[in-house]
Design a protein around this motif. Structure first.
Motif, PDB file in Angstrom:
ATOM      1  N   THR A   1      -2.940   9.623   4.839  1.00 39.32           N
ATOM      2  CA  THR A   1      -2.533  10.756   5.207  1.00 39.32           C
ATOM      3  C   THR A   1      -2.311  11.531   3.432  1.00 39.32           C
ATOM      4  O   THR A   1      -3.237  12.286   3.141  1.00 39.32           O
ATOM      5  N   LEU A   2      -1.674  10.734   3.005  1.00 41.99           N
ATOM      6  CA  LEU A   2      -1.215  10.548   1.578  1.00 41.99           C
ATOM      7  C   LEU A   2      -1.896   9.832   0.662  1.00 41.99           C
ATOM      8  O   LEU A   2      -2.279  10.980  -0.392  1.00 41.99           O
ATOM      9  N   LYS A   3      -2.983   9.430   1.215  1.00 41.01           N
ATOM     10  CA  LYS A   3      -4.532   8.955   0.094  1.00 41.01           C
ATOM     11  C   LYS A   3      -5.285  10.136   0.322  1.00 41.01           C
ATOM     12  O   LYS A   3      -5.672  10.218  -0.523  1.00 41.01           O
ATOM     13  N   GLN A   4      -5.325  10.652   1.524  1.00 40.19           N
ATOM     14  CA  GLN A   4      -6.266  11.361   1.258  1.00 40.19           C
ATOM     15  C   GLN A   4      -5.337  12.921   0.796  1.00 40.19           C
ATOM     16  O   GLN A   4      -7.306  13.481   0.216  1.00 40.19           O
TER      17      GLN A   4
ATOM     18  N   GLU B   1       1.087  -1.110  -0.263  1.00 44.64           N
ATOM     19  CA  GLU B   1       0.184  -0.285   0.501  1.00 44.64           C
ATOM     20  C   GLU B   1       0.876   1.333   0.339  1.00 44.64           C
ATOM     21  O   GLU B   1       0.701   1.978  -0.486  1.00 44.64           O
ATOM     22  N   ALA B   2       1.887   0.980   0.725  1.00 42.46           N
ATOM     23  CA  ALA B   2       2.874   2.254   0.682  1.00 42.46           C
ATOM     24  C   ALA B   2       3.315   2.702  -0.464  1.00 42.46           C
ATOM     25  O   ALA B   2       3.736   3.575  -0.989  1.00 42.46           O
TER      26      ALA B   2
ATOM     27  N   ALA C   1       4.491   6.301  -5.323  1.00 36.75           N
ATOM     28  CA  ALA C   1       4.002   6.246  -6.869  1.00 36.75           C
ATOM     29  C   ALA C   1       2.912   6.214  -7.552  1.00 36.75           C
ATOM     30  O   ALA C   1       3.003   7.582  -8.519  1.00 36.75           O
ATOM     31  N   ALA C   2       1.114   7.051  -6.647  1.00 37.45           N
ATOM     32  CA  ALA C   2       0.758   7.855  -7.016  1.00 37.45           C
ATOM     33  C   ALA C   2       1.012   9.186  -6.934  1.00 37.45           C
ATOM     34  O   ALA C   2       0.636   9.670  -7.489  1.00 37.45           O
TER      35      ALA C   2
END
Length: 266
Positions: free
Chosen positions: A251-254, A24-25, A30-31
């Motif tokens: 936090t990064l996904k948000q 996931e990390a 990458a995103a």
């Protein structure tokens, strides 16, 4: 808009003693890179170790290594700040003479050891997975001394006061982990290194997000508007960040979701 994200590794991206990134990390990083945001790994670890850890992601990353003493991108050195050699030799002699303490000397691509125990050598080779060279006399290492660390298996708190009293007036001293205390040249830290990266890539504090959990991350928090301290951080460190988080990935996904929504509205 955030243009640069810097994250510590141990205790931050790597939780509970993990030595590998979760899938996931990797996907979230990458995103982040796909949006054009610079991703910076800011660690006390060595450069080859970090490259192995991030794998294919490494080619688009910036690495702040050895607590800020060495900055690299795509194998190209952006900056390095070694300590004065004679001071480093004296420190290493002190560590070798201190019962239950091990020394680690960091060059640009190699960790030099003069191990007292097999456990320590095994840890650095097989657990931490550094590029390691064992030497009979660590004082004779010829390359510049970027960082010198003290390792104590029973916890560096047992010797922190001893080393701080003897060396903090001559070198930058910081506890980087429960087992480690690191020494670099004065003025060398992750925050100073991040500031250099910001200057090189013309990124402001207001465009920077950072994550960390320990004392060697404190100066880095000051370089970012979006400074996140991990919930598992020591209490003294928590007061330096503007925000808290349990997981960097969350936090990064948000943030990426919010960024996507803004882009769709434009």
């Amino acid at each position: 808009m955030v243009k640069l994200i810097a994250s510590d590794l141990d205790g931050t991206l790597l939780q509970n003693g993990a030595q590998m990134l979760t899938e996931e990390a990797k996907q979230v990083i990458a995103a982040v890179q796909e949006t054009g945001i610079l991703f910076v790994a800011a660690s006390g670890r060595q450069y080859p170790n970090l490259c192995r850890l991030f794998g294919e992601l490494s080619k688009d990353m910036i690495f702040i290594c050895e607590n800020g003493a060495y900055i690299v991108q795509n194998g190209r050195e952006l900056d390095s700040v070694p300590m004065e050699r004679e001071t480093g030799i004296a420190l290493m002699e002190d560590i070798l003479n201190k019962k239950d303490c091990e020394v680690l000397l960091s060059g640009k691509n190699t960790s030099y050891l003069q191990p007292k125990t097999e456990e320590y050598e095994y840890r650095m080779r097989s657990v931490v997975k550094n590029n390691v060279q064992v030497t009979e006399d660590i004082r004779k290492v010829k390359e510049p001394f970027l960082k010198i660390s003290v390792y104590q298996a029973d916890g560096i708190a047992l010797s922190e006061e001893y080393f701080r009293e003897r060396w903090a007036h001559r070198l930058q001293a910081v506890v980087s982990d429960r087992l480690w205390m690191d020494f670099t040249a004065f003025g060398v830290n992750k925050g100073a290194a991040l500031k250099k990266v910001q200057q090189i890539f013309q990124v402001s504090k207001e465009e920077t997000m950072v994550f960390g959990d320990h004392y060697n991350d404190i100066e880095m928090f000051a370089q970012a508007e979006y400074s996140y301290v991990m919930e598992n951080a020591v209490d003294e460190v928590k007061k330096y960040g503007n925000y808290r988080t349990y997981l960097v990935e969350d936090t990064l996904k948000q943030y990426l979701e919010e960024w996507k929504n803004r882009e769709e509205k434009l």
